[in-house]
Design a protein around this motif. Structure first.
Motif, PDB file in Angstrom:
ATOM      1  N   ASP A  49      -0.864   4.116   1.486  1.00  0.00           N
ATOM      2  CA  ASP A  49      -1.968   5.132   1.800  1.00  0.00           C
ATOM      3  C   ASP A  49      -1.074   5.328   2.675  1.00  0.00           C
ATOM      4  OD1 ASP A  49      -3.832   5.894   4.075  1.00  0.00           O
ATOM      5  OD2 ASP A  49      -4.996   5.005   2.778  1.00  0.00           O
TER       6      ASP A  49
ATOM      7  N   SER B 244      -4.076   9.205  11.922  1.00  0.00           N
ATOM      8  CA  SER B 244      -4.346   8.561  10.398  1.00  0.00           C
ATOM      9  C   SER B 244      -5.659   7.317  10.338  1.00  0.00           C
ATOM     10  CB  SER B 244      -3.395   8.071  10.222  1.00  0.00           C
ATOM     11  OG  SER B 244      -2.501   8.907   9.590  1.00  0.00           O
TER      12      SER B 244
ATOM     13  N   VAL C 206      -8.279   6.443   7.962  1.00  0.00           N
ATOM     14  CA  VAL C 206      -8.851   5.446   7.443  1.00  0.00           C
ATOM     15  C   VAL C 206     -10.427   4.854   7.528  1.00  0.00           C
ATOM     16  CG1 VAL C 206      -8.062   3.260   7.204  1.00  0.00           C
ATOM     17  CG2 VAL C 206      -6.459   4.714   7.384  1.00  0.00           C
TER      18      VAL C 206
ATOM     19  N   THR D 236       0.618  -0.844  -0.071  1.00  0.00           N
ATOM     20  CA  THR D 236       0.441   0.073   0.334  1.00  0.00           C
ATOM     21  C   THR D 236       1.100   1.424   0.158  1.00  0.00           C
ATOM     22  OG1 THR D 236      -2.123   1.130   1.373  1.00  0.00           O
ATOM     23  CG2 THR D 236      -0.214  -0.074   2.823  1.00  0.00           C
TER      24      THR D 236
ATOM     25  N   ARG E  41     -12.938   6.938   6.493  1.00  0.00           N
ATOM     26  CA  ARG E  41     -13.176   6.856   4.562  1.00  0.00           C
ATOM     27  C   ARG E  41     -13.456   5.416   4.771  1.00  0.00           C
ATOM     28  NH1 ARG E  41      -7.920   7.822   3.270  1.00  0.00           N
ATOM     29  NH2 ARG E  41      -7.363   5.660   3.514  1.00  0.00           N
TER      30      ARG E  41
ATOM     31  N   ASP F 243      -1.831   6.624   5.622  1.00  0.00           N
ATOM     32  CA  ASP F 243      -2.098   7.086   6.557  1.00  0.00           C
ATOM     33  C   ASP F 243      -2.284   5.620   7.454  1.00  0.00           C
ATOM     34  OD1 ASP F 243      -3.861   9.576   7.257  1.00  0.00           O
ATOM     35  OD2 ASP F 243      -4.337   9.625   5.739  1.00  0.00           O
TER      36      ASP F 243
END
Length: 368
Positions: free
Chosen positions: A76, A99, A103, A74, A106, A78
């Motif tokens: 990402d 973070s 996540v 990943t 989201r 966060d």
């Protein structure tokens, strides 16, 4: 100014990356990782001649290597912050908290948008006909095939699988307690692949899955997306720090023991633990694990979590014994196995293969 032998500079970090197989890592990338808080910033320690001397904290080279390994799964930022923090690297807790919350928020938004889109496709009003929308989502999910489809560890009928997914969506996605029978709950255990945990034993221990299967509905109180988001937001800094070690054990050690059990028995889902084997290969799961541990505290489940965490820690000695097999010369290994039957020899060969394939090491593993 002479540099002490243990002091880490930029080139030391880049060399560590190269030694770990990430030879394309550049100074510019290292700068980006520092900016994102994924690698510590260096501090000025004087001058080397006329040039400023910048020194990184001890362990920064290993943090970079771990970051690069996780980034293969990943990008990402966060998610990466949470993973590195759980592994024990020195990231600021307030940043990690933010973070993790980002996540989960989201994911909640994506779930809501997905259900809204499905409702529109079905001509349904999500606010009024949520059960029908969830049922449609479950039917689609249960029938899905291919690489990204949910696993099918134990065979059940199509209708049973769809009903099980409906209840799972209610529990884990929406935080609801569905009204289900014991038979329906037992089917959910089959769909999750954990049902062998009611009859198969690990060593001398009793089966780990006990009690009524309908107790699964109670998980909505602390492992659903809404409740996990609340747990992340409401936990104190002290609770976060106390949850760090159990979360690390669940995220990094539990899958290792699942893979070790598969190597010893030759069964991928022995005792219903096969579903945890890939836990440490999915960085996103680190966010769920820390939220689960914090939620378990709020739901008075922490004693169960700590008991499991302590068992995983004490079991590392067994893993160390397994690793000693690789230190034996072939003639020593053959001699030791000579008095044992084919079952033990096969088990040993599976363990050796798992060791050579890095299956008994925590964290993301290289593709074979």
């Amino acid at each position: 100014m002479a540099v002490e032998t243990h002091a880490l500079q930029r080139d030391d970090l880049l060399r560590a990356a190269t030694s770990a197989g990430f030879s394309t890592t550049t100074e510019r990338q290292l700068e980006d990782y520092r900016r994102d808080g994924l690698v510590p910033r260096p501090v000025r320690a004087g001058n080397d001649g006329r040039s400023p001397l910048w020194i990184y904290p001890a362990g920064s080279d290993q943090q970079l290597v771990h970051l690069l390994r996780w980034r293969k799964h990943t990008t990402d930022k966060d998610v990466l912050r949470v993973v590195l923090w759980i592994e024990g690297f020195p990231l600021a807790l307030d940043t990690v908290r933010a973070s993790a919350a980002t996540v989960l928020k989201r994911l909640v938004n994506e779930l809501e948008e997905g259900l809204q889109a499905l409702a529109a496709d079905q001509g349904l009003d999500l606010a009024v006909e949520q059960d029908a929308v969830v049922s449609a989502a479950a039917t689609t999910l249960a029938a899905k095939r291919g690489e990204n489809a949910p696993p099918r560890p134990i065979r059940v009928t199509a209708s049973q699988r769809a009903a099980a997914f409906g209840h799972l969506l209610q529990i884990f996605a929406l935080g609801e307690r569905p009204d289900m029978s014991e038979e329906e709950a037992q089917t959910i255990e089959k769909v999750l692949g954990v049902s062998p945990g009611r009859r198969q034993r690990v060593g001398d221990a009793d089966p780990w899955l006990t009690g009524p299967a309908t107790a699964l509905a109670g998980a909505a109180d602390f492992v659903s997306l809404p409740r996990m988001a609340e747990a992340l937001a409401c936990a104190t800094d002290t609770e976060w720090e106390e949850a760090r070690s159990p979360a690390a054990n669940l995220f990094l050690l539990l899958p290792v023991f699942s893979r070790a059990l598969a190597a010893m028995t030759g069964k991928e889902n022995y005792a219903g633990l096969g579903g945890y084997a890939a836990l440490d290969n999915e960085p996103m799961m680190a966010v769920f694990v820390i939220a689960f541990v914090l939620g378990a505290r709020r739901a008075d489940w922490m004693s169960n979590v700590e008991e499991l965490s302590n068992s995983l820690e004490s079991g590392t000695a067994v893993l160390d014994e397994m690793r000693q097999v690789l230190e034996l010369q072939q003639h020593e290994l053959d001699h030791n196995l000579a008095s044992h039957g084919p079952e033990m020899r096969d088990c040993t060969q599976r363990i050796i293969k798992a060791l050579l394939d890095s299956e008994l090491e925590p964290g993301p593993r290289p593709a074979h």
